[in-house]
Design a protein around this motif. Structure first.
Motif, PDB file in Angstrom:
ATOM      1  N   LEU A 169       0.837  -1.197   0.000  1.00  0.00           N
ATOM      2  CA  LEU A 169       0.000   0.000   0.000  1.00  0.00           C
ATOM      3  C   LEU A 169       0.876   1.253   0.000  1.00  0.00           C
ATOM      4  CD1 LEU A 169      -3.088   0.219   0.038  1.00  0.00           C
ATOM      5  CD2 LEU A 169      -2.946   0.710   2.483  1.00  0.00           C
ATOM      6  N   ASN A 170       0.455   2.241  -0.782  1.00  0.00           N
ATOM      7  CA  ASN A 170       1.122   3.549  -0.847  1.00  0.00           C
ATOM      8  C   ASN A 170       2.562   3.461  -1.343  1.00  0.00           C
ATOM      9  OD1 ASN A 170      -1.216   4.781   0.268  1.00  0.00           O
ATOM     10  ND2 ASN A 170      -0.509   4.267   2.337  1.00  0.00           N
ATOM     11  N   SER A 171       2.837   2.509  -2.246  1.00  0.00           N
ATOM     12  CA  SER A 171       4.164   2.432  -2.849  1.00  0.00           C
ATOM     13  C   SER A 171       4.006   2.193  -4.342  1.00  0.00           C
ATOM     14  CB  SER A 171       5.000   1.327  -2.210  1.00  0.00           C
ATOM     15  OG  SER A 171       4.476   0.057  -2.545  1.00  0.00           O
ATOM     16  N   GLU A 172       5.076   2.358  -5.059  1.00  0.00           N
ATOM     17  CA  GLU A 172       5.069   2.174  -6.498  1.00  0.00           C
ATOM     18  C   GLU A 172       5.604   0.784  -6.856  1.00  0.00           C
ATOM     19  OE1 GLU A 172       3.781   4.186  -8.748  1.00  0.00           O
ATOM     20  OE2 GLU A 172       3.147   5.521  -7.125  1.00  0.00           O
ATOM     21  N   PRO A 173       5.085   0.206  -7.946  1.00  0.00           N
ATOM     22  CA  PRO A 173       5.593  -1.111  -8.339  1.00  0.00           C
ATOM     23  C   PRO A 173       7.030  -1.033  -8.828  1.00  0.00           C
ATOM     24  CG  PRO A 173       4.023  -0.272  -9.968  1.00  0.00           C
ATOM     25  CD  PRO A 173       3.985   0.673  -8.812  1.00  0.00           C
ATOM     26  N   THR A 174       7.863  -1.874  -8.296  1.00  0.00           N
ATOM     27  CA  THR A 174       9.237  -2.008  -8.765  1.00  0.00           C
ATOM     28  C   THR A 174       9.541  -3.495  -8.887  1.00  0.00           C
ATOM     29  OG1 THR A 174      10.086  -1.967  -6.501  1.00  0.00           O
ATOM     30  CG2 THR A 174      10.008   0.140  -7.675  1.00  0.00           C
ATOM     31  N   VAL A 175      10.115  -3.872 -10.005  1.00  0.00           N
ATOM     32  CA  VAL A 175      10.339  -5.288 -10.283  1.00  0.00           C
ATOM     33  C   VAL A 175      11.224  -5.930  -9.231  1.00  0.00           C
ATOM     34  CG1 VAL A 175      11.339  -6.915 -11.944  1.00  0.00           C
ATOM     35  CG2 VAL A 175       9.997  -4.970 -12.763  1.00  0.00           C
ATOM     36  N   SER A 176      12.210  -5.185  -8.714  1.00  0.00           N
ATOM     37  CA  SER A 176      13.167  -5.778  -7.797  1.00  0.00           C
ATOM     38  C   SER A 176      12.590  -6.032  -6.413  1.00  0.00           C
ATOM     39  CB  SER A 176      14.402  -4.887  -7.674  1.00  0.00           C
ATOM     40  OG  SER A 176      14.033  -3.594  -7.199  1.00  0.00           O
ATOM     41  N   ASN A 177      11.683  -5.182  -5.969  1.00  0.00           N
ATOM     42  CA  ASN A 177      11.205  -5.274  -4.586  1.00  0.00           C
ATOM     43  C   ASN A 177       9.894  -6.027  -4.430  1.00  0.00           C
ATOM     44  OD1 ASN A 177      13.403  -3.796  -3.746  1.00  0.00           O
ATOM     45  ND2 ASN A 177      12.334  -1.837  -3.843  1.00  0.00           N
ATOM     46  N   ASN A 178       9.044  -6.014  -5.434  1.00  0.00           N
ATOM     47  CA  ASN A 178       7.708  -6.577  -5.297  1.00  0.00           C
ATOM     48  C   ASN A 178       7.620  -7.917  -6.014  1.00  0.00           C
ATOM     49  OD1 ASN A 178       6.878  -4.279  -3.895  1.00  0.00           O
ATOM     50  ND2 ASN A 178       6.454  -3.205  -5.810  1.00  0.00           N
ATOM     51  N   PRO A 179       7.161  -8.953  -5.311  1.00  0.00           N
ATOM     52  CA  PRO A 179       7.160 -10.295  -5.925  1.00  0.00           C
ATOM     53  C   PRO A 179       6.084 -10.446  -6.986  1.00  0.00           C
ATOM     54  CG  PRO A 179       6.129 -10.346  -3.758  1.00  0.00           C
ATOM     55  CD  PRO A 179       6.692  -8.963  -3.924  1.00  0.00           C
ATOM     56  N   ILE A 180       6.423 -11.207  -8.024  1.00  0.00           N
ATOM     57  CA  ILE A 180       5.428 -11.644  -9.009  1.00  0.00           C
ATOM     58  C   ILE A 180       4.695 -12.833  -8.411  1.00  0.00           C
ATOM     59  CG2 ILE A 180       5.113 -12.648 -11.292  1.00  0.00           C
ATOM     60  CD1 ILE A 180       7.580 -11.068 -12.190  1.00  0.00           C
ATOM     61  N   LEU A 181       3.367 -12.797  -8.463  1.00  0.00           N
ATOM     62  CA  LEU A 181       2.565 -13.824  -7.800  1.00  0.00           C
ATOM     63  C   LEU A 181       1.885 -14.731  -8.827  1.00  0.00           C
ATOM     64  CD1 LEU A 181       0.865 -11.649  -5.024  1.00  0.00           C
ATOM     65  CD2 LEU A 181       3.012 -12.901  -4.913  1.00  0.00           C
ATOM     66  N   PRO A 182       1.874 -16.040  -8.583  1.00  0.00           N
ATOM     67  CA  PRO A 182       1.186 -16.959  -9.507  1.00  0.00           C
ATOM     68  C   PRO A 182      -0.325 -16.843  -9.341  1.00  0.00           C
ATOM     69  CG  PRO A 182       2.120 -18.170  -7.645  1.00  0.00           C
ATOM     70  CD  PRO A 182       2.585 -16.750  -7.502  1.00  0.00           C
ATOM     71  N   TRP A 183      -1.025 -16.801 -10.457  1.00  0.00           N
ATOM     72  CA  TRP A 183      -2.458 -16.566 -10.432  1.00  0.00           C
ATOM     73  C   TRP A 183      -3.233 -17.650  -9.700  1.00  0.00           C
ATOM     74  CZ3 TRP A 183      -5.332 -12.487 -11.077  1.00  0.00           C
ATOM     75  CH2 TRP A 183      -4.865 -11.408 -11.838  1.00  0.00           C
ATOM     76  N   HIS A 184      -2.762 -18.903  -9.761  1.00  0.00           N
ATOM     77  CA  HIS A 184      -3.549 -19.970  -9.147  1.00  0.00           C
ATOM     78  C   HIS A 184      -3.565 -19.867  -7.619  1.00  0.00           C
ATOM     79  CE1 HIS A 184       0.556 -21.619  -9.478  1.00  0.00           C
ATOM     80  NE2 HIS A 184       0.282 -22.264  -8.358  1.00  0.00           N
ATOM     81  N   LEU A 185      -2.731 -18.987  -7.041  1.00  0.00           N
ATOM     82  CA  LEU A 185      -2.759 -18.747  -5.595  1.00  0.00           C
ATOM     83  C   LEU A 185      -3.487 -17.451  -5.252  1.00  0.00           C
ATOM     84  CD1 LEU A 185       0.870 -19.771  -4.553  1.00  0.00           C
ATOM     85  CD2 LEU A 185      -1.198 -21.180  -4.679  1.00  0.00           C
ATOM     86  N   LEU A 186      -4.072 -16.793  -6.259  1.00  0.00           N
ATOM     87  CA  LEU A 186      -4.702 -15.488  -6.037  1.00  0.00           C
ATOM     88  C   LEU A 186      -6.217 -15.522  -6.150  1.00  0.00           C
ATOM     89  CD1 LEU A 186      -2.266 -13.151  -8.024  1.00  0.00           C
ATOM     90  CD2 LEU A 186      -2.320 -13.592  -5.561  1.00  0.00           C
ATOM     91  N   SER A 187      -6.776 -16.624  -6.646  1.00  0.00           N
ATOM     92  CA  SER A 187      -8.224 -16.660  -6.858  1.00  0.00           C
ATOM     93  C   SER A 187      -8.755 -18.078  -6.661  1.00  0.00           C
ATOM     94  CB  SER A 187      -8.571 -16.172  -8.267  1.00  0.00           C
ATOM     95  OG  SER A 187      -9.950 -16.337  -8.539  1.00  0.00           O
ATOM     96  N   PHE A 188     -10.032 -18.159  -6.272  1.00  0.00           N
ATOM     97  CA  PHE A 188     -10.735 -19.433  -6.169  1.00  0.00           C
ATOM     98  C   PHE A 188     -11.437 -19.786  -7.476  1.00  0.00           C
ATOM     99  CE2 PHE A 188     -10.215 -18.249  -1.744  1.00  0.00           C
ATOM    100  CZ  PHE A 188      -9.950 -19.463  -1.127  1.00  0.00           C
TER     101      PHE A 188
END
Length: 555
Positions: A169-188
């Motif tokens: 929250l309240n930060s900008e996306p940066t490839v180095s700091n923010n993890p890429i998340l697999p979709w199958h763990l993000l939705s039912f």
């Protein structure tokens, strides 16, 4: 309403009109009815029967903490900042009936003392103000500074790709700091990434106030602002931490820690023209049956079955499904089309089940499942597992991994098995274990075979044969021979054909001899998933006719 065990029950019949029911007037009621519970009252033999229709906000707060968005109440503006820690009050986003005071949560215990600097820092943060909420030993609601156990942020799509990353929250996306998340763990949702994105883009939510305010230490004044709409792309959404990373496909034991009451679903249906289709996240059985609905990734709501009706007949009359529908037949990934039933604004909203589109998970058991990989669609972002009537589509944004098989866990983790993988002594090819699920197919020699494990010979597990014989679903697959029970292999092959070429079964054991590898199987999970108890109803789709003229249905 509110009641304690053995006491009178006070009902708000209509806004501002309260009725007090004495114990001698009540024939039956649930044991615990905390303030805010919505109930249904029926007269019977001169007394009243009370049933719970929907849980109050208190159901979603316990002595342990849950993440929350807090909204300072207006009276804070009239309190000296040094007294906020003792006198400040905060409403809770998504749980509007709860008002909490500051507290301190350390070592999994609440106490009433909180340093004034901590609450001043919280007040100085722009909306959304993130905190934790729980109940102290006296049952009072308390908030505490946010916990690292509940990462809070949003999902950001990376350019035009289907890949998303977690952004605090309240930060900008940066490839180095923010993890890429697999979709199958993000939705039912058992659907493509494009379909999940479509739901996420269409859903927004608001908190119950119109305005909120922030403390400006430099000017010693409050900055008042209108509350905005929130989305998955703006947040706040709360993530569960696991050994696999961050996830929005929460563990079922955590649903009430991250979920919200049915009012959030009602608000969403009002926005969507009173009707919409959603994936099911899970089923709760205690204290009463409820369906958990995913409005969008990270936005779960609980729909008590007491509010669900079926509309039929010339007059479209609504009939309660609470005691009729076979709720255990629902599973994560199933889709339900829900419609808000038009009612008097002073009565409880009810929700009509217009359609139920079952998936395949109810037949896959509660352990690992070995599924053949049928296709990977990189444009839509989906991987198709299974075969025939037992296909499963999952959101999948990776490049085609050339998997032959995939192991799917109850947590929705995926492990691929490639056709060219060379097992070693230290890393052998994964094999099924008891309680796992595998698929049977018919091979080129017209014999039953285990999909993906052609060297294994499937054999009926004798220990489960007696259960099969007496079961109304699988009894026809067992023949009583002198001194033993045997499998009606031709009948089972008919089932495989009708199912589209593959049929899930439960692994009971493995046995290797010098020349052969035997896999002992039953239909322990599958037969119970397919059985509808007497007195219950279920929606079903016709699949095909078997040679014995029995119909194959999928529910």
């Amino acid at each position: 309403m509110r009641a304690e065990n053995g006491s009178a029950v006070q009902i708000e019949y209509k806004p501002g009109i309260f009725v007090r029911l004495q114990p001698q007037q009540i024939q039956s009621r649930p044991n615990d009815l905390p303030r805010g519970t919505i109930v249904r009252i029926e007269a019977s033999d001169g007394k009243l029967s009370i049933t719970r229709a929907a849980f109050g906000n208190a159901q979603y707060v316990s002595e342990s903490i849950r993440p929350a968005v807090i909204l300072p109440t207006n009276d804070i503006q009239r309190i000296d900042p040094k007294d906020w820690a003792n006198q400040g009050r905060f409403a809770i986003g998504g749980l509007p009936d709860i008002v909490a005071r500051p507290g301190n949560y350390t070592n999994e215990q609440w106490n009433n003392t909180l340093q004034s600097e901590a609450i001043t820092d919280l007040m100085a943060r722009q909306h959304p103000k993130i905190a934790c909420i729980g109940k102290d030993p006296k049952g009072n609601y308390r908030i505490a500074p946010p916990s690292d156990n509940f990462p809070c942020g949003c999902l950001k799509r990376m350019g035009n790709s289907l890949t998303v990353q977690y952004v605090p929250l309240n930060s900008e996306p940066t490839v180095s700091n923010n993890p890429i998340l697999p979709w199958h763990l993000l939705s039912f949702g058992d659907e493509s990434v494009q379909q999940v994105l479509e739901r996420a883009n269409a859903h927004s939510w608001r908190y119950h106030d119109n305005k909120t305010f922030t403390w400006i230490p430099d000017t010693q004044e409050f900055d008042v602002k209108d509350l905005p709409n929130h989305t998955v792309q703006t947040g706040p959404i709360f993530f569960q931490s696991s050994d696999k990373g961050l996830r929005l496909r929460y563990a079922q034991s955590e649903f009430r820690k991250f979920g919200f009451p049915v009012e959030e679903l009602i608000d969403a249906l009002k926005q969507r023209g009173r009707s919409h289709c959603y994936p099911i996240a899970g089923i709760s059985e205690s204290p009463e049956y409820s369906l958990w609905i995913e409005l969008a990734p990270g936005r779960l709501v609980e729909l008590p079955v007491q509010l669900i009706v079926w509309r039929s007949g010339v007059n479209n009359k609504a009939k309660s499904l609470a005691d009729l529908m076979y709720w255990q037949g629902f599973a994560p990934g199933d889709r339900v089309e829900l419609e808000l039933v038009s009612t008097d604004p002073l009565t409880i909203d009810r929700i009509a089940l217009k359609n139920w589109i079952p998936g395949s998970r109810n037949a896959l058991g509660s352990n690992r499942c070995f599924l053949p990989v049928e296709a990977v669609d990189e444009k839509q972002g989906e991987i198709t597992l299974g075969r025939g009537e037992f296909k499963l589509k999952l959101p999948f944004a990776d490049q085609n991994p050339n998997w032959q098989m995939a192991i799917l866990t109850p947590e929705n983790d995926i492990q691929g098995i490639t056709a060219t993988s060379n097992p070693t002594k230290n890393q052998p090819r994964p094999k099924p274990k008891p309680d796992d699920v595998v698929f049977l197919e018919i091979n080129a020699q017209d014999r039953l075979a285990v999909v993906g494990f052609e060297t294994m010979t499937p054999v009926l597990d004798k220990g489960e044969a007696d259960t099969w014989k007496s079961h109304p679903i699988t009894g026809c697959l067992i023949r009583q021979r002198p001194q033993k029970l045997s499998l009606e292999e031709e009948q089972l092959k008919n089932w495989v054909r009708v199912a589209g070429g593959a049929l899930p079964v439960t692994v009971e054991g493995l046995h290797k001899t010098e020349n052969q590898y035997f896999l002992f199987f039953s239909m322990r999970y599958q037969q119970d998933a397919a059985l509808i108890p007497p007195g219950c109803i279920s929606l079903a789709r016709f699949v095909d006719l078997l040679p014995d003229r029995n119909a194959s249905l999928k529910n």
